[in-house]
Design a protein around this motif. Structure first.
Motif, PDB file in Angstrom:
ATOM      1  N   ASP A   1       0.863  -1.181   0.000  1.00  0.00           N
ATOM      2  CA  ASP A   1       0.000   0.000   0.000  1.00  0.00           C
ATOM      3  C   ASP A   1       0.898   1.229   0.000  1.00  0.00           C
ATOM      4  O   ASP A   1       1.397   1.651   1.046  1.00  0.00           O
ATOM      5  CB  ASP A   1      -0.906  -0.002   1.231  1.00  0.00           C
ATOM      6  CG  ASP A   1      -1.935   1.128   1.203  1.00  0.00           C
ATOM      7  OD1 ASP A   1      -1.788   2.043   0.365  1.00  0.00           O
ATOM      8  OD2 ASP A   1      -2.865   1.101   2.024  1.00  0.00           O
ATOM      9  N   VAL A   2       1.121   1.788  -1.187  1.00  0.00           N
ATOM     10  CA  VAL A   2       2.074   2.889  -1.292  1.00  0.00           C
ATOM     11  C   VAL A   2       1.556   4.168  -0.642  1.00  0.00           C
ATOM     12  O   VAL A   2       2.348   5.056  -0.308  1.00  0.00           O
ATOM     13  CB  VAL A   2       2.440   3.157  -2.775  1.00  0.00           C
ATOM     14  CG1 VAL A   2       3.085   1.925  -3.404  1.00  0.00           C
ATOM     15  CG2 VAL A   2       1.222   3.596  -3.574  1.00  0.00           C
ATOM     16  N   CYS A   3       0.241   4.273  -0.462  1.00  0.00           N
ATOM     17  CA  CYS A   3      -0.301   5.466   0.213  1.00  0.00           C
ATOM     18  C   CYS A   3       0.132   5.507   1.681  1.00  0.00           C
ATOM     19  O   CYS A   3       0.360   6.581   2.253  1.00  0.00           O
ATOM     20  CB  CYS A   3      -1.822   5.488   0.113  1.00  0.00           C
ATOM     21  SG  CYS A   3      -2.459   5.748  -1.552  1.00  0.00           S
ATOM     22  N   LYS A   4       0.234   4.338   2.302  1.00  0.00           N
ATOM     23  CA  LYS A   4       0.626   4.261   3.716  1.00  0.00           C
ATOM     24  C   LYS A   4       2.119   4.002   3.894  1.00  0.00           C
ATOM     25  O   LYS A   4       2.766   4.588   4.758  1.00  0.00           O
ATOM     26  CB  LYS A   4      -0.171   3.162   4.423  1.00  0.00           C
ATOM     27  CG  LYS A   4      -1.660   3.436   4.531  1.00  0.00           C
ATOM     28  CD  LYS A   4      -2.370   2.300   5.266  1.00  0.00           C
ATOM     29  CE  LYS A   4      -3.857   2.570   5.410  1.00  0.00           C
ATOM     30  NZ  LYS A   4      -4.561   1.450   6.112  1.00  0.00           N
ATOM     31  N   ASP A   5       2.656   3.098   3.059  1.00  0.00           N
ATOM     32  CA  ASP A   5       4.027   2.636   3.260  1.00  0.00           C
ATOM     33  C   ASP A   5       5.016   3.202   2.259  1.00  0.00           C
ATOM     34  O   ASP A   5       6.227   2.982   2.392  1.00  0.00           O
ATOM     35  CB  ASP A   5       4.064   1.102   3.184  1.00  0.00           C
ATOM     36  CG  ASP A   5       3.096   0.460   4.172  1.00  0.00           C
ATOM     37  OD1 ASP A   5       2.983   0.973   5.299  1.00  0.00           O
ATOM     38  OD2 ASP A   5       2.443  -0.538   3.802  1.00  0.00           O
ATOM     39  N   GLY A   6       4.523   3.927   1.257  1.00  0.00           N
ATOM     40  CA  GLY A   6       5.410   4.492   0.247  1.00  0.00           C
ATOM     41  C   GLY A   6       5.964   3.426  -0.692  1.00  0.00           C
ATOM     42  O   GLY A   6       5.684   2.236  -0.558  1.00  0.00           O
ATOM     43  N   PHE A   7       6.770   3.878  -1.665  1.00  0.00           N
ATOM     44  CA  PHE A   7       7.428   2.954  -2.592  1.00  0.00           C
ATOM     45  C   PHE A   7       8.673   2.377  -1.919  1.00  0.00           C
ATOM     46  O   PHE A   7       9.291   3.035  -1.080  1.00  0.00           O
ATOM     47  CB  PHE A   7       7.818   3.670  -3.883  1.00  0.00           C
ATOM     48  CG  PHE A   7       6.642   4.083  -4.728  1.00  0.00           C
ATOM     49  CD1 PHE A   7       6.156   3.256  -5.722  1.00  0.00           C
ATOM     50  CD2 PHE A   7       6.010   5.306  -4.524  1.00  0.00           C
ATOM     51  CE1 PHE A   7       5.070   3.631  -6.503  1.00  0.00           C
ATOM     52  CE2 PHE A   7       4.926   5.685  -5.296  1.00  0.00           C
ATOM     53  CZ  PHE A   7       4.449   4.840  -6.288  1.00  0.00           C
ATOM     54  N   ASP A   8       9.030   1.164  -2.302  1.00  0.00           N
ATOM     55  CA  ASP A   8      10.203   0.520  -1.688  1.00  0.00           C
ATOM     56  C   ASP A   8      11.460   0.689  -2.543  1.00  0.00           C
ATOM     57  O   ASP A   8      12.423  -0.058  -2.399  1.00  0.00           O
ATOM     58  CB  ASP A   8       9.929  -0.966  -1.437  1.00  0.00           C
ATOM     59  CG  ASP A   8       9.615  -1.720  -2.723  1.00  0.00           C
ATOM     60  OD1 ASP A   8       9.437  -1.065  -3.770  1.00  0.00           O
ATOM     61  OD2 ASP A   8       9.540  -2.969  -2.675  1.00  0.00           O
ATOM     62  N   VAL A   9      11.437   1.663  -3.451  1.00  0.00           N
ATOM     63  CA  VAL A   9      12.607   1.960  -4.284  1.00  0.00           C
ATOM     64  C   VAL A   9      12.901   3.452  -4.198  1.00  0.00           C
ATOM     65  O   VAL A   9      12.010   4.265  -3.930  1.00  0.00           O
ATOM     66  CB  VAL A   9      12.372   1.547  -5.754  1.00  0.00           C
ATOM     67  CG1 VAL A   9      12.217   0.042  -5.876  1.00  0.00           C
ATOM     68  CG2 VAL A   9      11.144   2.258  -6.333  1.00  0.00           C
ATOM     69  N   GLU A  10      14.152   3.831  -4.425  1.00  0.00           N
ATOM     70  CA  GLU A  10      14.552   5.232  -4.390  1.00  0.00           C
ATOM     71  C   GLU A  10      15.481   5.541  -5.559  1.00  0.00           C
ATOM     72  O   GLU A  10      16.380   4.761  -5.878  1.00  0.00           O
ATOM     73  CB  GLU A  10      15.256   5.570  -3.073  1.00  0.00           C
ATOM     74  CG  GLU A  10      14.349   5.580  -1.867  1.00  0.00           C
ATOM     75  CD  GLU A  10      15.055   6.096  -0.621  1.00  0.00           C
ATOM     76  OE1 GLU A  10      16.228   6.515  -0.749  1.00  0.00           O
ATOM     77  OE2 GLU A  10      14.450   6.067   0.453  1.00  0.00           O
ATOM     78  N   HIS A  11      15.228   6.673  -6.181  1.00  0.00           N
ATOM     79  CA  HIS A  11      16.118   7.253  -7.191  1.00  0.00           C
ATOM     80  C   HIS A  11      16.418   6.312  -8.355  1.00  0.00           C
ATOM     81  O   HIS A  11      17.563   6.189  -8.791  1.00  0.00           O
ATOM     82  CB  HIS A  11      17.426   7.714  -6.540  1.00  0.00           C
ATOM     83  CG  HIS A  11      17.230   8.606  -5.359  1.00  0.00           C
ATOM     84  ND1 HIS A  11      16.410   9.714  -5.393  1.00  0.00           N
ATOM     85  CD2 HIS A  11      17.751   8.539  -4.097  1.00  0.00           C
ATOM     86  CE1 HIS A  11      16.422  10.302  -4.208  1.00  0.00           C
ATOM     87  NE2 HIS A  11      17.222   9.606  -3.400  1.00  0.00           N
TER      88      HIS A  11
END
Length: 302
Positions: free
Chosen positions: A163-173
């Motif tokens: 749930d990206v609304c609560k936990d965000g994306f699990d990747v960066e940049h």
């Protein structure tokens, strides 16, 4: 088989599109020994193996015939099993254009849903790009992962239950583009910003209601996005008809009740002017709803 690499002949295990008419298509998975019933008669899978894609097949029973087509994202969109509401080709074309998707692009998508847009994205970014797609529903993730593998594109996509609304994306940049199809997309915009490459990228949010669009636009601007634009794609059918246009009455046409006695004698016609026919596009009196609103924005970094 692969949705991205076309081949000539049908093989065991292929996903095949049966084309019975403009508004009548369906998908089958070829398995030796199975038979599929259509309104034109039965089709034995064994009879399709080895046939050329695009072939015309006569159904058992002699009621009619159909064509067997190689699957594409567009054909998959109109035949896929619906697990959620889906995005259709008219919106998908705008999304892939505005997000500047091309081979090698890295894309984050939430949510996966029925995988309609996912297939189109994968074709656009293949063979060197990658799609990271997210959905909060575990069964939908499992089914989408299975379909991607069956369609020969599993190595181009990573499916995550999140749930990206609560936990965000699990990747960066890592992302060149981000797509959001969420009830509350504004809650995912800040984490979506972290997913972009350091040089920035483009984001798109699909929302059915204008109130969602307004809140999303406010959050995009607060988060440093620019060039915020919202569009609505609507297919409006036109009926082409032949119509008869009457002559323009200047006030002195013979037989007119509004003829002018002051008109010069040499301009008065000796007989009534006839109308002429022309082709004209006629809109229907009612047009069914809207597809949804697409909000685009860009992120630039120094």
């Amino acid at each position: 088989m692969s949705f991205n690499q076309y081949k000539d002949k049908i093989e065991e295990g292929d996903t095949v599109i049966l084309f019975l008419g403009v508004d009548d298509t369906l998908t089958i998975r070829i398995k030796h020994g199975k038979t599929h019933q259509t309104r034109y008669g039965a089709v034995r899978h064994a009879d399709l193996i080895g046939k050329q894609y695009g072939s015309r097949i006569t159904c058992i029973g002699g009621k009619g015939w159909l064509h067997v087509l190689h699957p594409t994202p567009e054909l998959w969109t109109i035949t896929l099993p619906h697990r959620t509401q889906i995005i259709y080709s008219i919106d998908i074309s705008m999304i892939t254009l505005q997000l500047d998707l091309k081979p090698g692009s890295i894309v984050c998508e939430s949510g996966t849903g029925s995988g309609s847009l996912s297939h189109a994205i994968i074709r656009s970014i293949a063979p060197t790009g990658h799609l990271y797609t997210y959905d909060y529903h575990q069964q939908r993730c499992d089914k989408a992962r299975e379909e991607f593998t069956d369609h020969g594109i599993g190595d181009l996509v990573t499916v995550s239950c999140r749930d990206v609304c609560k936990d965000g994306f699990d990747v960066e940049h890592i992302a060149d583009a981000v797509f959001l199809d969420l009830p509350v997309p504004w809650d995912a915009i800040k984490s979506a910003k972290q997913a972009f490459k350091l040089q920035g990228g483009k984001i798109c949010s699909f929302s059915p209601c204008i109130e969602q669009v307004q809140r999303s636009c406010d959050q995009l601007r607060e988060s440093g996005f620019v060039e915020v634009t919202t569009v609505e794609c609507i297919a409006r059918p036109y009926d082409v008809k032949t119509i008869c246009l009457p002559p323009y009455n200047m006030g002195y046409i013979e037989g007119s009740t509004e003829s002018s006695d002051d008109a010069p004698t040499d301009t008065k016609p000796k007989s009534s002017l006839k109308g002429f026919t022309a082709k004209c596009g006629i809109l229907p009196k009612e047009t069914a709803g809207h597809t949804g609103f697409l909000t685009f924005a860009s992120l630039y970094t120094e």
